[in-house]
Design a protein around this motif. Structure first.
Motif, PDB file in Angstrom:
ATOM      1  N   ALA A 178       0.828  -1.208   0.000  1.00 50.70           N
ATOM      2  CA  ALA A 178       0.000   0.000   0.000  1.00 50.70           C
ATOM      3  C   ALA A 178       0.857   1.249   0.000  1.00 50.70           C
ATOM      4  O   ALA A 178       1.914   1.310   0.645  1.00 50.70           O
ATOM      5  CB  ALA A 178      -0.908   0.003   1.237  1.00 50.70           C
ATOM      6  N   GLY A 179       0.386   2.266  -0.732  1.00 52.20           N
ATOM      7  CA  GLY A 179       1.054   3.556  -0.764  1.00 52.20           C
ATOM      8  C   GLY A 179       0.863   4.320   0.533  1.00 52.20           C
ATOM      9  O   GLY A 179      -0.090   4.094   1.290  1.00 52.20           O
ATOM     10  N   VAL A 180       1.733   5.274   0.780  1.00 55.60           N
ATOM     11  CA  VAL A 180       1.799   5.928   2.074  1.00 55.60           C
ATOM     12  C   VAL A 180       0.615   6.859   2.344  1.00 55.60           C
ATOM     13  O   VAL A 180       0.296   7.150   3.503  1.00 55.60           O
ATOM     14  CB  VAL A 180       3.140   6.695   2.198  1.00 55.60           C
ATOM     15  CG1 VAL A 180       3.167   7.879   1.253  1.00 55.60           C
ATOM     16  CG2 VAL A 180       3.399   7.129   3.621  1.00 55.60           C
ATOM     17  N   SER A 181      -0.096   7.312   1.314  1.00 57.36           N
ATOM     18  CA  SER A 181      -1.245   8.193   1.562  1.00 57.36           C
ATOM     19  C   SER A 181      -2.348   7.487   2.332  1.00 57.36           C
ATOM     20  O   SER A 181      -3.202   8.129   2.941  1.00 57.36           O
ATOM     21  CB  SER A 181      -1.800   8.750   0.249  1.00 57.36           C
ATOM     22  OG  SER A 181      -2.228   7.710  -0.610  1.00 57.36           O
ATOM     23  N   GLY A 182      -2.339   6.154   2.319  1.00 51.75           N
ATOM     24  CA  GLY A 182      -3.315   5.398   3.092  1.00 51.75           C
ATOM     25  C   GLY A 182      -3.186   5.607   4.589  1.00 51.75           C
ATOM     26  O   GLY A 182      -4.116   5.313   5.349  1.00 51.75           O
ATOM     27  N   HIS A 201       8.478  -2.185   4.013  1.00 49.33           N
ATOM     28  CA  HIS A 201       8.380  -3.028   5.200  1.00 49.33           C
ATOM     29  C   HIS A 201       6.946  -3.473   5.469  1.00 49.33           C
ATOM     30  O   HIS A 201       5.987  -2.817   5.065  1.00 49.33           O
ATOM     31  CB  HIS A 201       8.922  -2.285   6.437  1.00 49.33           C
ATOM     32  CG  HIS A 201       8.151  -1.053   6.796  1.00 49.33           C
ATOM     33  ND1 HIS A 201       8.427   0.188   6.281  1.00 49.33           N
ATOM     34  CD2 HIS A 201       7.079  -0.873   7.636  1.00 49.33           C
ATOM     35  CE1 HIS A 201       7.589   1.075   6.777  1.00 49.33           C
ATOM     36  NE2 HIS A 201       6.751   0.459   7.602  1.00 49.33           N
ATOM     37  N   ALA A 202       6.849  -4.590   6.166  1.00 49.79           N
ATOM     38  CA  ALA A 202       5.553  -5.098   6.604  1.00 49.79           C
ATOM     39  C   ALA A 202       5.113  -4.353   7.857  1.00 49.79           C
ATOM     40  O   ALA A 202       5.920  -3.803   8.601  1.00 49.79           O
ATOM     41  CB  ALA A 202       5.644  -6.586   6.892  1.00 49.79           C
ATOM     42  N   THR A 208      -3.026  -8.724  12.978  1.00 49.19           N
ATOM     43  CA  THR A 208      -3.477  -7.644  13.860  1.00 49.19           C
ATOM     44  C   THR A 208      -4.087  -6.466  13.106  1.00 49.19           C
ATOM     45  O   THR A 208      -4.588  -5.544  13.737  1.00 49.19           O
ATOM     46  CB  THR A 208      -2.303  -7.126  14.716  1.00 49.19           C
ATOM     47  OG1 THR A 208      -1.282  -6.602  13.842  1.00 49.19           O
ATOM     48  CG2 THR A 208      -1.716  -8.241  15.560  1.00 49.19           C
ATOM     49  N   HIS A 209      -4.026  -6.474  11.776  1.00 52.67           N
ATOM     50  CA  HIS A 209      -4.553  -5.347  11.014  1.00 52.67           C
ATOM     51  C   HIS A 209      -6.074  -5.289  11.123  1.00 52.67           C
ATOM     52  O   HIS A 209      -6.769  -6.296  10.998  1.00 52.67           O
ATOM     53  CB  HIS A 209      -4.148  -5.456   9.544  1.00 52.67           C
ATOM     54  CG  HIS A 209      -4.313  -4.169   8.793  1.00 52.67           C
ATOM     55  ND1 HIS A 209      -5.547  -3.684   8.407  1.00 52.67           N
ATOM     56  CD2 HIS A 209      -3.406  -3.253   8.364  1.00 52.67           C
ATOM     57  CE1 HIS A 209      -5.394  -2.540   7.771  1.00 52.67           C
ATOM     58  NE2 HIS A 209      -4.102  -2.255   7.723  1.00 52.67           N
ATOM     59  N   ARG A 210      -6.602  -4.083  11.333  1.00 54.90           N
ATOM     60  CA  ARG A 210      -8.033  -3.917  11.584  1.00 54.90           C
ATOM     61  C   ARG A 210      -8.908  -4.306  10.400  1.00 54.90           C
ATOM     62  O   ARG A 210     -10.078  -4.641  10.581  1.00 54.90           O
ATOM     63  CB  ARG A 210      -8.310  -2.465  11.989  1.00 54.90           C
ATOM     64  CG  ARG A 210      -7.777  -2.150  13.387  1.00 54.90           C
ATOM     65  CD  ARG A 210      -7.833  -0.664  13.678  1.00 54.90           C
ATOM     66  NE  ARG A 210      -7.571  -0.386  15.084  1.00 54.90           N
ATOM     67  CZ  ARG A 210      -7.508   0.835  15.609  1.00 54.90           C
ATOM     68  NH1 ARG A 210      -7.679   1.890  14.821  1.00 54.90           N
ATOM     69  NH2 ARG A 210      -7.286   1.000  16.886  1.00 54.90           N
ATOM     70  N   THR A 232      -0.965 -10.009   5.278  1.00 61.61           N
ATOM     71  CA  THR A 232       0.133  -9.154   5.710  1.00 61.61           C
ATOM     72  C   THR A 232       0.233  -7.952   4.776  1.00 61.61           C
ATOM     73  O   THR A 232       0.488  -8.108   3.578  1.00 61.61           O
ATOM     74  CB  THR A 232       1.481  -9.905   5.695  1.00 61.61           C
ATOM     75  OG1 THR A 232       1.386 -11.069   6.518  1.00 61.61           O
ATOM     76  CG2 THR A 232       2.591  -9.008   6.227  1.00 61.61           C
ATOM     77  N   PRO A 233      -0.011  -6.737   5.304  1.00 59.53           N
ATOM     78  CA  PRO A 233       0.170  -5.533   4.502  1.00 59.53           C
ATOM     79  C   PRO A 233       1.608  -5.028   4.587  1.00 59.53           C
ATOM     80  O   PRO A 233       2.312  -5.267   5.580  1.00 59.53           O
ATOM     81  CB  PRO A 233      -0.795  -4.540   5.163  1.00 59.53           C
ATOM     82  CG  PRO A 233      -0.811  -4.965   6.598  1.00 59.53           C
ATOM     83  CD  PRO A 233      -0.573  -6.451   6.638  1.00 59.53           C
TER      84      PRO A 233
END
Length: 342
Positions: A178-182, A201-202, A208-210, A232-233
């Motif tokens: 995912a891009g950082v604007s998220g 990085h993961a 644990t991701h919502r 895993t994002p």
């Protein structure tokens, strides 16, 4: 007919993206924009790329008169939305871009977001905003809960496959970039250029991701039994975009056939020819999602890819698509702009 629109939280990335999209919408007019710390400023000073537009000055939410507003977009932080939406007028149609109304079960919300929900009445009426799969419910809804951008990407790749029974439900691995604007516009040390660029990085590893709450809710409902995926994002040093790589057990050609049939009539979902896979650069700034399927070298296994722009199809574009339905406007209005390339 011109519909009057308010955007709460207009000083964030999703708020700015909503303004960009609605600016050329033939049936919508932005009549109110709110911000907290930036109240009193113009949108041109907060987002210079929007300076050519004649927009209302940013104000506090309690300064907005909602009497003549037809629909309100809430691009507010998680937990803030529920408190605000609870107090909004009952006549107002609302599209919420936060996580506050995505989960139907209050206990699931408390589990994933660390506390009780503060607007249970509104939570009960909210419709999940994955447009292609909840279109009819969205048309008649007063409150629509936008999906998580990661959750939307994974669901576009997997929902038709789960429904068709062509993959092993206990063998699903979702690897997502995912891009950082998220992560939003708030200042965070780990998102500084020197900390983020030239690396990858993961995060939220180990389940644990919502957004897993959305995957659990939606995939289990489709299958009629509990479905839990490995997810895993990863944060990539790019402004926009999400690329999901999904490893599944199933016959690749059949998987491609199911996806192609499922999305054949969908204006924003493009299934690529078998063997091709998408890139985030090919959907940048657009409301399109590209899906690809590749056969793995291990027989009976396949890789499914999905790419979209997290700020457009993953958030603000999806929100506008839903708002069109809620207001009786052609669903694609204001959203058929081509991706920006290069």
């Amino acid at each position: 007919m011109t519909h009057k629109i308010a955007i709460l939280g207009a000083s964030g990335y999703t708020g700015a993206e909503l303004v960009r999209l609605i600016a050329t919408h033939p049936e919508m007019e932005i009549v109110a924009l709110s911000a907290d710390r930036k109240a009193g400023q113009s949108m041109a000073s907060v987002f210079p790329h929007l300076r050519h537009l004649d927009l209302p000055t940013l104000v506090k939410i309690d300064e907005i008169d909602f009497a003549d507003v037809d629909l309100c977009f809430c691009a507010l932080p998680h937990a803030t939305s529920q408190a605000v939406i609870r107090e909004l007028p009952k006549h107002l149609k609302i599209v919420d871009l936060s996580a506050d109304f995505r989960l139907r079960d209050p206990e699931a919300y408390a589990k994933w977001y660390g506390g009780p929900h503060a607007a249970l009445e509104q939570q009960a009426e909210a419709v999940y905003g994955l447009t292609e799969f909840y279109r009819e419910e969205i048309r008649s809804a007063r409150l629509v809960a936008g999906t998580g951008c990661n959750a939307a990407t994974g669901q576009y790749a997997l929902r038709p496959l789960i429904a068709a029974g062509v993959i092993d439900l206990d063998e699903i691995i979702l690897d997502l970039k995912a891009g950082v604007s998220g992560a939003g516009r708030s200042l965070k040390e780990n998102l500084l250029h020197a900390e983020l660029s030239e690396g990858y990085h993961a995060y939220a590893a180990g389940g644990t991701h919502r957004h897993l709450g959305e995957f659990d809710q939606e995939f289990s409902a489709i299958a009629g039994r509990p479905v839990k995926i490995q997810f895993t994002p990863h944060l990539m040093p790019a402004n926009r975009g999400i690329l999901a790589t999904v490893y599944v057990k199933g016959e690749a050609a059949r998987i491609h056939e199911v996806l192609a049939q499922a999305y054949a009539q969908e204006p924003f979902i493009e299934v690529l020819p078998f063997g091709e896979h998408p890139s985030t650069r090919h959907v940048r700034g657009s409301n399109f999602c590209h899906i690809g399927v590749v056969a793995d070298r291990i027989e009976g296994r396949a890789i499914v890819f999905a790419a979209l722009d997290n700020l457009t199809k993953g958030s603000s574009g999806q929100a506008l698509q839903n708002a069109n339905l809620m207001l009786g406007i052609e669903e694609t209005t204001g959203l058929m702009l081509a991706p920006v390339f290069p």
